[in-house]
Structure formats: C-alpha cells, structure tokens
Design a protein around this motif. Structure first.
Motif, PDB file in Angstrom:
ATOM      1  N   LEU A   1      -2.942   7.286   2.003  1.00 37.32           N
ATOM      2  CA  LEU A   1      -2.092   6.472   2.884  1.00 37.32           C
ATOM      3  C   LEU A   1      -2.539   5.009   2.891  1.00 37.32           C
ATOM      4  O   LEU A   1      -1.702   4.101   2.887  1.00 37.32           O
ATOM      5  CB  LEU A   1      -2.093   7.041   4.297  1.00 37.32           C
ATOM      6  N   LEU A   2      -3.842   4.780   2.878  1.00 33.81           N
ATOM      7  CA  LEU A   2      -4.359   3.414   2.810  1.00 33.81           C
ATOM      8  C   LEU A   2      -3.934   2.752   1.503  1.00 33.81           C
ATOM      9  O   LEU A   2      -3.495   1.598   1.494  1.00 33.81           O
ATOM     10  CB  LEU A   2      -5.887   3.417   2.924  1.00 33.81           C
ATOM     11  N   GLY A   3      -4.039   3.481   0.390  1.00 37.04           N
ATOM     12  CA  GLY A   3      -3.639   2.936  -0.908  1.00 37.04           C
ATOM     13  C   GLY A   3      -2.169   2.592  -0.959  1.00 37.04           C
ATOM     14  O   GLY A   3      -1.778   1.534  -1.460  1.00 37.04           O
ATOM     15  N   VAL A   4      -1.320   3.481  -0.444  1.00 36.27           N
ATOM     16  CA  VAL A   4       0.116   3.206  -0.403  1.00 36.27           C
ATOM     17  C   VAL A   4       0.394   1.993   0.486  1.00 36.27           C
ATOM     18  O   VAL A   4       1.211   1.133   0.156  1.00 36.27           O
ATOM     19  CB  VAL A   4       0.900   4.450   0.079  1.00 36.27           C
ATOM     20  N   GLY A   5      -0.320   1.894   1.594  1.00 38.28           N
ATOM     21  CA  GLY A   5      -0.171   0.731   2.474  1.00 38.28           C
ATOM     22  C   GLY A   5      -0.573  -0.560   1.780  1.00 38.28           C
ATOM     23  O   GLY A   5       0.093  -1.597   1.938  1.00 38.28           O
ATOM     24  N   LEU A   6      -1.647  -0.510   0.998  1.00 37.22           N
ATOM     25  CA  LEU A   6      -2.074  -1.701   0.258  1.00 37.22           C
ATOM     26  C   LEU A   6      -1.041  -2.116  -0.787  1.00 37.22           C
ATOM     27  O   LEU A   6      -0.781  -3.304  -0.986  1.00 37.22           O
ATOM     28  CB  LEU A   6      -3.433  -1.457  -0.402  1.00 37.22           C
ATOM     29  N   VAL A   7      -0.437  -1.132  -1.450  1.00 34.24           N
ATOM     30  CA  VAL A   7       0.614  -1.434  -2.429  1.00 34.24           C
ATOM     31  C   VAL A   7       1.802  -2.078  -1.727  1.00 34.24           C
ATOM     32  O   VAL A   7       2.362  -3.068  -2.209  1.00 34.24           O
ATOM     33  CB  VAL A   7       1.031  -0.159  -3.196  1.00 34.24           C
ATOM     34  N   ARG A   8       2.194  -1.528  -0.588  1.00 34.74           N
ATOM     35  CA  ARG A   8       3.331  -2.097   0.167  1.00 34.74           C
ATOM     36  C   ARG A   8       3.015  -3.510   0.651  1.00 34.74           C
ATOM     37  O   ARG A   8       3.868  -4.391   0.600  1.00 34.74           O
ATOM     38  CB  ARG A   8       3.677  -1.209   1.362  1.00 34.74           C
ATOM     39  N   LEU A   9       1.791  -3.734   1.107  1.00 38.50           N
ATOM     40  CA  LEU A   9       1.388  -5.069   1.548  1.00 38.50           C
ATOM     41  C   LEU A   9       1.438  -6.051   0.384  1.00 38.50           C
ATOM     42  O   LEU A   9       1.933  -7.170   0.524  1.00 38.50           O
ATOM     43  CB  LEU A   9      -0.022  -5.012   2.149  1.00 38.50           C
ATOM     44  N   HIS A  10       0.950  -5.629  -0.772  1.00 36.49           N
ATOM     45  CA  HIS A  10       0.993  -6.477  -1.965  1.00 36.49           C
ATOM     46  C   HIS A  10       2.440  -6.821  -2.331  1.00 36.49           C
ATOM     47  O   HIS A  10       2.754  -7.969  -2.647  1.00 36.49           O
ATOM     48  CB  HIS A  10       0.297  -5.760  -3.128  1.00 36.49           C
TER      49      HIS A  10
END
Length: 142
Positions: free
Chosen positions: A110-119
C-alpha cells in the motif's frame, strides 16, 4: 480541450486472438476483460494550436525512455516497498509471526502504491513525462 492540450480517447484492443495460447495465458484473460476499454490521455497540443476538433483522429507517441522509466516506477517501487516492510517487520519484532510479516508486506505494498500515485500527481503537468502529439492520423490528413 484545455488551453495548450487535448484529451485523447484511446481504445484498448488486443491481438491475443492470433496466439495459440490465448485461452490459458494470463495476458489473454486480462485482455478479454479490458478489450474495448476506453482511457483518456492529456496530450500537449502546443505545436498544433486550435487545429483539432472533437472526433478527429490523431497520432501520439510515448518516448521509449519514458515508457521504461514509468514501468520501472509502477512495478518496482511497490515490489521493493513490499519486500522491505516484510523484512523490517520480521527483523524488528523478535517474536514476529507469519501474520505480522504478511501484514508488513501488505502495508508495504500500500505504501508503494501510494508513492507511485504521489509521483504521478506531482508530475501530472510535466510536459517531459507526457505523450506527444505527432499530428493527425493518416486517415484524416488533408
């Protein structure tokens, strides 16, 4: 349309009908589900101001380097964060159970997906990271 850009509708079409393994292939299953799905891309039209109307067909390009970098971000960031948090959970908790490690992996994903969305959100207006408009499609050339 927005000032300086176009919204281009893309329709996903699969070529899986020509492959002998299409019925048992994971890609074939996903293609059957998403075949005909419509997506929208914002494309800079600075080189063609006010030239296109609704329903015009256009050609767009996605630079190879952009495609490779984007694929890396979308696939590797969630994978690495999943593995990292699972390993941290196992290493930081001396009595960590399999459930704790799985929970850490889930939170890492979930953190990784959030980082991708933030990027993606931070770079949504970056012209270098967007598809380019090449011009009208061959069928609509005057």
């Amino acid at each position: 349309m927005e000032a300086g850009s176009l919204w281009v509708e893309t329709i996903r079409k699969s070529v899986c009908g020509s492959c002998a393994a299409s019925k048992g292939c994971g890609h074939g299953i996903v293609s059957r589900i998403s075949d005909g799905q419509r997506n929208y891309l914002r494309v800079s039209s600075a080189s063609y101001p006010d030239r296109f109307q609704v329903d015009d067909e256009v050609r767009i390009a996605i630079p190879e380097q952009l495609l490779l970098r984007s694929s890396f971000v979308v696939y590797v960031v969630p994978l690495l964060s999943t593995l990292l948090l699972a390993a941290l959970m196992a290493g930081l908790l001396p009595a960590a159970t399999d459930f704790d490690v799985a929970l850490g992996a889930g939170l890492g994903f979930l953190l990784g997906v959030g980082l991708v969305r933030l990027h993606a959100w931070k770079n949504r207006d970056n012209v270098l990271l967007q598809p380019r408009l090449l011009g009208p499609a061959a069928a609509t050339l005057s």
